[in-house]
Design a protein around this motif. Structure first.
Motif, PDB file in Angstrom:
ATOM      1  N   GLY A  99       0.798  -1.209   0.000  1.00  0.00           N
ATOM      2  CA  GLY A  99       0.000   0.000   0.000  1.00  0.00           C
ATOM      3  C   GLY A  99       0.832   1.260   0.000  1.00  0.00           C
ATOM      4  O   GLY A  99       0.350   2.334  -0.382  1.00  0.00           O
ATOM      5  N   LYS A 100       2.077   1.151   0.411  1.00  0.00           N
ATOM      6  CA  LYS A 100       2.981   2.305   0.448  1.00  0.00           C
ATOM      7  C   LYS A 100       4.109   2.137  -0.573  1.00  0.00           C
ATOM      8  O   LYS A 100       4.285   2.972  -1.466  1.00  0.00           O
ATOM      9  CB  LYS A 100       3.568   2.472   1.842  1.00  0.00           C
ATOM     10  N   ASP A 101       4.883   1.077  -0.413  1.00  0.00           N
ATOM     11  CA  ASP A 101       6.011   0.825  -1.319  1.00  0.00           C
ATOM     12  C   ASP A 101       5.633  -0.101  -2.468  1.00  0.00           C
ATOM     13  O   ASP A 101       6.141   0.043  -3.584  1.00  0.00           O
ATOM     14  CB  ASP A 101       7.176   0.192  -0.551  1.00  0.00           C
ATOM     15  N   VAL A 102       4.781  -1.058  -2.167  1.00  0.00           N
ATOM     16  CA  VAL A 102       4.410  -2.099  -3.130  1.00  0.00           C
ATOM     17  C   VAL A 102       2.907  -2.329  -3.067  1.00  0.00           C
ATOM     18  O   VAL A 102       2.223  -1.845  -2.152  1.00  0.00           O
ATOM     19  CB  VAL A 102       5.153  -3.428  -2.834  1.00  0.00           C
ATOM     20  N   VAL A 103       2.392  -3.076  -4.038  1.00  0.00           N
ATOM     21  CA  VAL A 103       0.977  -3.467  -4.030  1.00  0.00           C
ATOM     22  C   VAL A 103       0.856  -4.942  -4.391  1.00  0.00           C
ATOM     23  O   VAL A 103       1.653  -5.474  -5.172  1.00  0.00           O
ATOM     24  CB  VAL A 103       0.128  -2.620  -5.010  1.00  0.00           C
ATOM     25  N   TRP A 104      -0.134  -5.587  -3.793  1.00  0.00           N
ATOM     26  CA  TRP A 104      -0.501  -6.934  -4.221  1.00  0.00           C
ATOM     27  C   TRP A 104      -1.234  -6.800  -5.556  1.00  0.00           C
ATOM     28  O   TRP A 104      -2.112  -5.937  -5.709  1.00  0.00           O
ATOM     29  CB  TRP A 104      -1.450  -7.594  -3.233  1.00  0.00           C
ATOM     30  N   ILE A 105      -0.869  -7.621  -6.534  1.00  0.00           N
ATOM     31  CA  ILE A 105      -1.624  -7.655  -7.784  1.00  0.00           C
ATOM     32  C   ILE A 105      -2.407  -8.966  -7.840  1.00  0.00           C
ATOM     33  O   ILE A 105      -2.162  -9.891  -7.058  1.00  0.00           O
ATOM     34  CB  ILE A 105      -0.713  -7.504  -9.013  1.00  0.00           C
ATOM     35  N   GLU A 106      -3.340  -9.033  -8.776  1.00  0.00           N
ATOM     36  CA  GLU A 106      -4.235 -10.183  -8.851  1.00  0.00           C
ATOM     37  C   GLU A 106      -3.783 -11.172  -9.922  1.00  0.00           C
ATOM     38  O   GLU A 106      -2.935 -10.866 -10.768  1.00  0.00           O
ATOM     39  CB  GLU A 106      -5.649  -9.714  -9.144  1.00  0.00           C
TER      40      GLU A 106
END
Length: 338
Positions: free
Chosen positions: A224-231
């Motif tokens: 949410g800050k440095d990285v994001v989970w993708i689907e």
């Protein structure tokens, strides 16, 4: 006149000593019994392994430092009784090993219920720049080029070493989503591969990686800050009976909510030799009592990654910081043995 029998003090002392024996046995129900613990090849499980080891020692069991095993040899060994237990079963991820261990071992209690997530992450800057939401986007030439760190024309992704349960699912995904020509899976030692990816990120490069929780990566690269989970494009698992559990609501830092992670949430659980468990009810009672907050495992994993590798001291400190709860767990175990 009453004459004192000189043998009475000796008799009284003997009776007192005898009456103390049950209390001593109850305090240390494991006295004289050895436990062979295993720990996994991923070091993010070593902290809670050491906590359990020290708790068992407080019950009087003789527990040497854990031996490190891959999944297949552990599950074979625990079923045969060559190894007593570990506290690093990941289920349903490790359900593929159930035919191997179920005849001689069983799951007891849980280190953490439902909090062990798995999935794919990218740096947030890349998600914003290229509009990446799914593994499917890695079929786009500009996306592959942005994540190609070795010049082979494919996006580089930190994956899982051979023999890990997650390797099976990742390899399945590469085929199911037709990604072999688009993503290069890095299957070397996970900690070293992730350290390299973290250095690349700090150097301004884009990164793609698989991870799980609890793991030090979540402290170093905050979702949410440095990285994001993708689907994933669609849920596709080797065991589709788990498909519903592979889409979760409220995943912090995911590109969407609910989040189609493509991996079911896991329970982290102890797996114990059944014959040993039947002979040692105190151990079963302890395992059913203990629970370790994921936040505490995150924090230790991050400290370990930063160079604090004295896991024995970290576990001892955690036990003392949580002594009130720990003593309750130990009392329940002693009561089960009485």
């Amino acid at each position: 006149m009453f004459r004192l029998d000189k043998s009475l003090p000796l008799l009284a002392a003997a009776l007192l000593a005898t009456s103390a024996l049950p209390a001593i046995a109850q305090d240390s129900p494991g006295a004289g019994t050895a436990i062979t613990m295993a720990q996994p090849t991923w070091d993010t499980g070593w902290f809670h392994t050491e906590i359990y080891r020290q708790l068992l020692q407080e019950l009087g069991y003789d527990v040497a430092p854990a031996i490190t095993l891959d999944n297949p040899p552990f599950y074979q060994s625990v079923a045969m009784g060559d190894v007593t237990m570990w506290v690093d079963g990941w289920f349903p991820l490790h359900s593929t090993y159930e035919p191997i261990f179920s005849s001689g071992a069983e799951i007891v209690g849980a280190v953490a219920k439902g909090g062990a997530l798995e999935g794919y992450l990218i740096d947030k800057a890349a998600a914003d720049e290229f509009g990446i939401t799914s593994l499917e986007d890695f079929k786009r030439d500009e996306v592959k080029a942005a994540f190609d760190r070795n010049g082979d024309g494919k996006a580089d992704m930190v994956a899982c070493p051979p023999g890990w349960g997650c390797e099976i699912n990742i390899e399945h995904h590469m085929d199911a989503y037709e990604l072999r020509d688009h993503i290069n899976t890095i299957k070397a030692g996970y900690s070293a591969s992730m350290a390299d990816a973290l250095a690349a990120y700090k150097g301004g490069e884009h990164i793609l990686y698989y991870t799980w929780t609890p793991n030090w990566t979540a402290n170093q690269l905050v979702p949410g800050k440095d990285v994001v989970w993708i689907e994933v494009p669609e849920v596709d698992l080797p065991d589709m009976s788990l498909a519903d559990a592979a889409t979760l609501e409220g995943v912090e830092g995911c590109i969407n909510d609910p989040c189609k992670l493509g991996f079911p949430a896991n329970d982290i659980v102890p797996v114990v030799n059944s014959e040993f468990l039947a002979d040692n009810p105190a151990v079963g009672a302890l395992l059913n009592e203990v629970a370790i907050p994921l936040e505490d495992i995150f924090a230790q994993n991050s400290a370990m990654n930063d160079g604090d590798t004295d896991i024995e001291a970290q576990a001892a400190a955690w036990i003392e910081e949580n002594r009130a709860a720990v003593d309750g767990w130990l009392d329940a175990a002693r009561a089960a043995a009485s």
